[in-house]
Design a protein around this motif. Structure first.
Motif, PDB file in Angstrom:
ATOM      1  N   SER A   1     -25.269  34.797  60.472  1.00  0.00           N
ATOM      2  CA  SER A   1     -25.129  34.972  59.017  1.00  0.00           C
ATOM      3  C   SER A   1     -26.430  35.292  58.282  1.00  0.00           C
ATOM      4  O   SER A   1     -26.783  34.634  57.297  1.00  0.00           O
TER       5      SER A   1
ATOM      6  N   ALA B   1     -23.168  29.715  56.209  1.00  0.00           N
ATOM      7  CA  ALA B   1     -22.719  30.784  55.308  1.00  0.00           C
ATOM      8  C   ALA B   1     -23.576  30.901  54.046  1.00  0.00           C
ATOM      9  O   ALA B   1     -23.067  30.884  52.925  1.00  0.00           O
TER      10      ALA B   1
ATOM     11  N   SER C   1     -17.866  30.889  52.796  1.00  0.00           N
ATOM     12  CA  SER C   1     -18.196  32.307  52.581  1.00  0.00           C
ATOM     13  C   SER C   1     -18.423  32.649  51.112  1.00  0.00           C
ATOM     14  O   SER C   1     -17.791  33.562  50.560  1.00  0.00           O
TER      15      SER C   1
ATOM     16  N   SER D   1     -19.986  34.301  47.741  1.00  0.00           N
ATOM     17  CA  SER D   1     -20.662  35.545  47.384  1.00  0.00           C
ATOM     18  C   SER D   1     -20.767  35.631  45.867  1.00  0.00           C
ATOM     19  O   SER D   1     -19.755  35.583  45.164  1.00  0.00           O
TER      20      SER D   1
ATOM     21  N   THR E   1     -14.185  36.255  53.986  1.00  0.00           N
ATOM     22  CA  THR E   1     -15.510  36.881  53.855  1.00  0.00           C
ATOM     23  C   THR E   1     -15.631  37.831  52.666  1.00  0.00           C
ATOM     24  O   THR E   1     -15.945  39.011  52.832  1.00  0.00           O
TER      25      THR E   1
ATOM     26  N   GLU F   1     -15.111  42.176  60.835  1.00  0.00           N
ATOM     27  CA  GLU F   1     -15.491  41.143  59.881  1.00  0.00           C
ATOM     28  C   GLU F   1     -16.803  41.509  59.211  1.00  0.00           C
ATOM     29  O   GLU F   1     -17.453  42.504  59.535  1.00  0.00           O
ATOM     30  N   ALA F   2     -17.192  40.663  58.263  1.00  0.00           N
ATOM     31  CA  ALA F   2     -18.512  40.677  57.625  1.00  0.00           C
ATOM     32  C   ALA F   2     -18.822  41.960  56.862  1.00  0.00           C
ATOM     33  O   ALA F   2     -19.845  42.595  57.098  1.00  0.00           O
TER      34      ALA F   2
ATOM     35  N   TYR G   1     -19.853  46.961  58.225  1.00  0.00           N
ATOM     36  CA  TYR G   1     -19.141  45.829  58.817  1.00  0.00           C
ATOM     37  C   TYR G   1     -19.284  45.935  60.328  1.00  0.00           C
ATOM     38  O   TYR G   1     -19.876  46.900  60.848  1.00  0.00           O
TER      39      TYR G   1
ATOM     40  N   GLU H   1     -22.269  40.909  62.342  1.00  0.00           N
ATOM     41  CA  GLU H   1     -22.654  40.352  61.042  1.00  0.00           C
ATOM     42  C   GLU H   1     -23.756  41.150  60.335  1.00  0.00           C
ATOM     43  O   GLU H   1     -24.788  40.603  59.957  1.00  0.00           O
TER      44      GLU H   1
END
Length: 440
Positions: free
Chosen positions: A206, A250, A294, A296, A338, A380-381, A393, A432
């Motif tokens: 992360s 995270a 997660s 943001s 995410t 993901e990510a 991603y 990630e």
């Protein structure tokens, strides 16, 4: 330690031609829009400037623009003439090969051993100069000069923020599937110059850049203790973020870089917390019995998007930091995770799991107008490029025997068009990824 490139000066100037703003604009709304044809001339080299370095800059500029999906690079063999910087192009000749934009450039070695890069951008059909810039940098910054030049052309023709002079930090995974090593690594957005930021002794996850590009916050299992750490990109020094009395993970910087949002496990419950770096103060932001993770930040720093199971399944919620109110914003089929707020605040990127498939998509901050950008076995990510035009991603694919699995770092336009892999060294899987702000 990340080797920083010193960009010495940037100056904008107008050449002998009068500077005029033309109507030439790239259509960046429609995903299937016809790319603009751009011809990038061979660079003039002056006062001992390296022709090889000049060719490298040209190659970087062309590659950046082509990879955006918005430009077609005219074949060099089709060029009707070579136009020196102090001469007027024959617009009729360039129009005959269907070039819409012409770029002239000159690389000069200065008396103090640096490079000065001058370039003009011409609207062929409008028969006028629409951009003129001069960049000065150390000779070691050849590729970066190319990225900055590409950004200038991109911004002039699209009206959007360029994203070529940027980097991506990610987890580089190597080794057999039953004994893989995860190291933090960094590279330019085109995959060039990958280097490791951590050793192979500690499991890390992360990574995320600070807004000023001075540091990276990440999860480290140092001594088998999962905690958030900060890496100073100038010195290479690492320090633990704080003593929180539980597993924390995270992490994300606030837009002003003064705080870090993170997940912290206490008494078996995971909540979102905010850590004030300067005052060493930890504040709990969410409560209840749910798993909240997660986080943001919105670009203005007043809201945090996060995923939580408080509604009975994993969904994305938004916390208002001023009022403390939490609102669920995803109601589509499947589970959502995410979230990543776009730099312009117009979108939230997300991962979605439905019907045994993973998806990366975007929606507006109210959870409306959901658009799927990519789907696959596992992905993901999502992370945003500056300007909010592209998302990076990672996608993991199963091989035929389902034993070895390969992870790619991929980038996609917000239209869902122009997906491409970012090249990594042989044997390296990318996980990630986080896109940096524009380099200082």
């Amino acid at each position: 330690m990340l080797k920083r490139i010193l960009f010495v000066a940037v100056a904008v100037f107008v050449g002998v031609m009068s500077f005029a703003r033309a109507e030439l604009k790239v259509d960046i709304v429609a995903g299937a829009a016809e790319p603009v044809s751009i011809a990038v001339q061979k660079f003039e080299t002056v006062a001992g400037a390296s022709a090889t370095d000049a060719a490298t800059i040209r190659e970087v500029v062309e590659s950046d623009l082509k990879r955006s999906g918005l430009f077609h690079i005219v074949n060099h063999d089709a060029f009707p003439e070579f136009v020196k910087m102090d001469a007027m192009p024959s617009f009729k000749s360039w129009a005959a090969i269907k070039a819409q934009v012409l770029v002239q450039s000159k690389l000069t070695k200065t008396k103090d051993g640096k490079y000065q890069l001058d370039f003009y951008v011409w609207d062929v059909n409008g028969k006028e100069q629409i951009e003129a810039q001069s960049l000065v940098a150390s000779k070691k910054s050849v590729r970066r000069l190319g990225h900055i030049m590409a950004d200038a052309i991109y911004e002039r023709l699209t009206g959007e923020v360029g994203y070529f002079d940027t980097q991506i930090v990610f987890i580089a995974e190597t080794g057999p599937i039953d004994a893989r090593t995860k190291r933090m690594a960094i590279m330019d957005q085109d995959g060039f110059g990958m280097r490791y930021l951590s050793d192979d002794k500690t499991f890390v996850m992360s990574p995320h850049f600070s807004p000023n590009m001075q540091s990276i916050v990440f999860l480290s299992y140092y001594n088998d203790d999962p905690m958030v750490w900060i890496l100073d990109l100038n010195t290479g020094a690492q320090r633990r973020l704080g003593q929180f009395g539980g597993m924390n993970f995270a992490p994300r910087f606030s837009p002003d870089g003064t705080r870090v949002a993170l997940s912290l496990v206490k008494n078996g419950i995971t909540h979102i917390y905010e850590y004030d770096i300067e005052n060493n103060f930890l504040k709990q932001l969410t409560s209840g019995d749910s798993i909240d993770t997660s986080p943001s930040y919105s670009p203005d720093g007043r809201k945090i998007a996060f995923n939580s199971d408080r509604s009975g399944s994993q969904q994305i919620h938004v916390l208002d930091l001023d009022t403390g109110a939490v609102e669920r914003i995803t109601y589509g089929a499947g589970r959502y995770a995410t979230p990543a707020w776009s730099p312009d605040g117009q979108f939230i990127a997300f991962t979605k799991m439905a019907d045994d498939t993973f998806y990366v998509g975007i929606m507006d901050p109210r959870g409306k107008n959901e658009k799927i950008l990519a789907g696959g076995w596992f992905m993901e990510a999502p992370s945003w490029a500056p300007g909010s035009r592209r998302v990076v991603y990672y996608e993991t694919e199963r091989t035929g025997d389902d034993i070895e699995r390969v992870s790619h770092i991929r980038s996609v336009d917000i239209t869902g068009q122009n997906i491409y892999d970012i090249d990594l060294p042989d044997g390296v899987n990318g996980l990630e990824p986080t896109w940096s702000p524009r380099l200082p």
